[in-house]
Design an enzyme around this catalytic site. Sequence first.
Site, PDB file in Angstrom:
ATOM      1  CG  ASP A   1       8.542-106.716  -4.283  1.00  0.00           C
ATOM      2  OD1 ASP A   1       9.200-107.660  -3.844  1.00  0.00           O
ATOM      3  OD2 ASP A   1       7.900-106.746  -5.360  1.00  0.00           O
TER       4      ASP A   1
ATOM      5  CE  LYS B   1       7.116-111.015  -4.006  1.00  0.00           C
ATOM      6  NZ  LYS B   1       8.288-110.219  -3.594  1.00  0.00           N
TER       7      LYS B   1
ATOM      8  CG  ASP C   1       8.036-103.269   0.637  1.00  0.00           C
ATOM      9  OD1 ASP C   1       9.091-102.719   0.923  1.00  0.00           O
ATOM     10  OD2 ASP C   1       7.957-104.302  -0.044  1.00  0.00           O
TER      11      ASP C   1
ATOM     12  CG  ASN D   1       4.587-107.233  -1.202  1.00  0.00           C
ATOM     13  OD1 ASN D   1       4.545-108.211  -0.472  1.00  0.00           O
ATOM     14  ND2 ASN D   1       5.680-106.791  -1.763  1.00  0.00           N
TER      15      ASN D   1
ATOM     16  CB  THR E   1       7.067-115.819  -7.304  1.00  0.00           C
ATOM     17  OG1 THR E   1       8.007-116.859  -7.514  1.00  0.00           O
ATOM     18  CG2 THR E   1       6.336-116.004  -6.009  1.00  0.00           C
TER      19      THR E   1
HETATM   20  C1  LIG Z   1      10.433-103.551   8.285  1.00  0.00           C
HETATM   21  C2  LIG Z   1       9.192-102.803   8.323  1.00  0.00           C
HETATM   22  C3  LIG Z   1       9.308-101.367   8.777  1.00  0.00           C
HETATM   23  C4  LIG Z   1       8.477-102.846   7.025  1.00  0.00           C
HETATM   24  C5  LIG Z   1       7.061-102.581   7.447  1.00  0.00           C
HETATM   25  N1  LIG Z   1       6.255-103.408   6.689  1.00  0.00           N
HETATM   26  C6  LIG Z   1       5.974-104.595   7.116  1.00  0.00           C
HETATM   27  O1  LIG Z   1       6.286-105.148   8.139  1.00  0.00           O
HETATM   28  C7  LIG Z   1       5.130-105.251   6.150  1.00  0.00           C
HETATM   29  N2  LIG Z   1       4.108-106.059   6.737  1.00  0.00           N
HETATM   30  C8  LIG Z   1       2.803-105.760   6.700  1.00  0.00           C
HETATM   31  C9  LIG Z   1       2.174-106.861   7.199  1.00  0.00           C
HETATM   32  C10 LIG Z   1       0.748-107.032   7.251  1.00  0.00           C
HETATM   33  C11 LIG Z   1       0.189-108.267   6.951  1.00  0.00           C
HETATM   34  C12 LIG Z   1      -1.197-108.436   6.943  1.00  0.00           C
HETATM   35  C13 LIG Z   1      -2.005-107.328   7.256  1.00  0.00           C
HETATM   36  C14 LIG Z   1      -3.366-107.110   7.305  1.00  0.00           C
HETATM   37  C15 LIG Z   1      -4.392-108.062   7.040  1.00  0.00           C
HETATM   38  N3  LIG Z   1      -5.677-107.835   7.161  1.00  0.00           N
HETATM   39  C16 LIG Z   1      -6.317-108.992   6.848  1.00  0.00           C
HETATM   40  C17 LIG Z   1      -7.676-109.326   6.802  1.00  0.00           C
HETATM   41  C18 LIG Z   1      -8.035-110.608   6.410  1.00  0.00           C
HETATM   42  C19 LIG Z   1      -7.071-111.529   6.055  1.00  0.00           C
HETATM   43  C20 LIG Z   1      -5.723-111.183   6.104  1.00  0.00           C
HETATM   44  C21 LIG Z   1      -5.376-109.890   6.503  1.00  0.00           C
HETATM   45  N4  LIG Z   1      -4.174-109.298   6.634  1.00  0.00           N
HETATM   46  N5  LIG Z   1      -3.612-105.840   7.647  1.00  0.00           N
HETATM   47  N6  LIG Z   1      -2.434-105.231   7.810  1.00  0.00           N
HETATM   48  C22 LIG Z   1      -1.429-106.105   7.577  1.00  0.00           C
HETATM   49  C23 LIG Z   1      -0.042-105.930   7.586  1.00  0.00           C
HETATM   50  C24 LIG Z   1       3.156-107.805   7.501  1.00  0.00           C
HETATM   51  N7  LIG Z   1       4.339-107.281   7.251  1.00  0.00           N
END
Ligand SMILES: CC(C)CCNC(=O)Cn1cc(-c2ccc3c(-c4nc5ccccc5[nH]4)n[nH]c3c2)cn1
Length: 262
Positions: free
Chosen positions: A129, A131, A147, A134, A164
């Site tokens: 997705d 968006k 995602d 993401n 959105t």
């Molecule tokens: C169900 C699963 C297998 C799907 C896997 N994908 C997720 O869970 C998606 N996901 C990624 C995140 C996520 C959120 C934020 C970050 C960041 C991040 N770096 C930052 C630096 C400054 C400000 C905010 C930031 N967020 N790095 N990696 C991330 C990863 C949260 N959920």
Amino acid sequence: WSMSDFEIGKYIGEGKFGKVYLAREKQSGYVVALKVIYKAKLEKYRFHAHLRREIEIQHGLDHPNVLRLFTWFHDEERVVLVLEYAARGELYKVLRAAGCFTERTAATYVASLAGALAYCHKKQVIHRDIKPENLLLDIEGRLKIADFGWAARSNAKRHTLCGTIDYLAPEMIEKKAHDHAVDNWTLGILCYEFLYGSPPFEADEQDDTLRRIVRVDLTFPSTPYVSSEAKDLISKLLVKDSSKRLSLEDIMKHPWIKKNAE
Ligand SMILES: CC(C)CCNC(=O)Cn1cc(-c2ccc3c(-c4nc5ccccc5[nH]4)n[nH]c3c2)cn1
């Protein structure tokens, strides 16, 4: 693996099922993003099977522009995902701060997205997705599709609920069958927004935005900073008939991308 293998750092963001923290793996010093999902929440939303499937899918993806899921583990009350850390955070905050991107930056991000989507489609994964919430940037400024899917946003304050709808393709609004050609539409929206700083069909009232989308009421502000090739690419993506939108392969071969993407 267990939580004691990591030093937990700052709170990064919020998903529907859990919180995301910066963390460092103690042995290697490797910095990751830990997503902690409470099993109680999963039970309540009956999400176990869905999460397991999502994990299997995500774990099988390995592309420079798709955020990596390195591994996962669980204890009695939590499932923990060990995700790639994107040090420059949400692409949209960078766009808001810059106002708009140069043609080189915009073309590089569009090429990255087209490449990542083509890779996912080849792996039969089409629910990526793209968006804006993401999209993350790593330390080198490389784009990563993270995602969140079912897990909703990170701590993206970018959108109130109404914001959105800017990314909805006409067939979604008209509740027609839609396939992954909606991603090609979204790529057109994103390319426009990277270059002009706001999405093409933005309007004060939600209904006006929806009307502009279904009418594909596309206009380009006259500015010397956006080339006619860029407008050509956007015009070939923001096409109402989803079968007539430029394919991911054709995007990567488009003159504007060939000339500007790094
Ligand atoms: C169900 C699963 C297998 C799907 C896997 N994908 C997720 O869970 C998606 N996901 C990624 C995140 C996520 C959120 C934020 C970050 C960041 C991040 N770096 C930052 C630096 C400054 C400000 C905010 C930031 N967020 N790095 N990696 C991330 C990863 C949260 N959920």
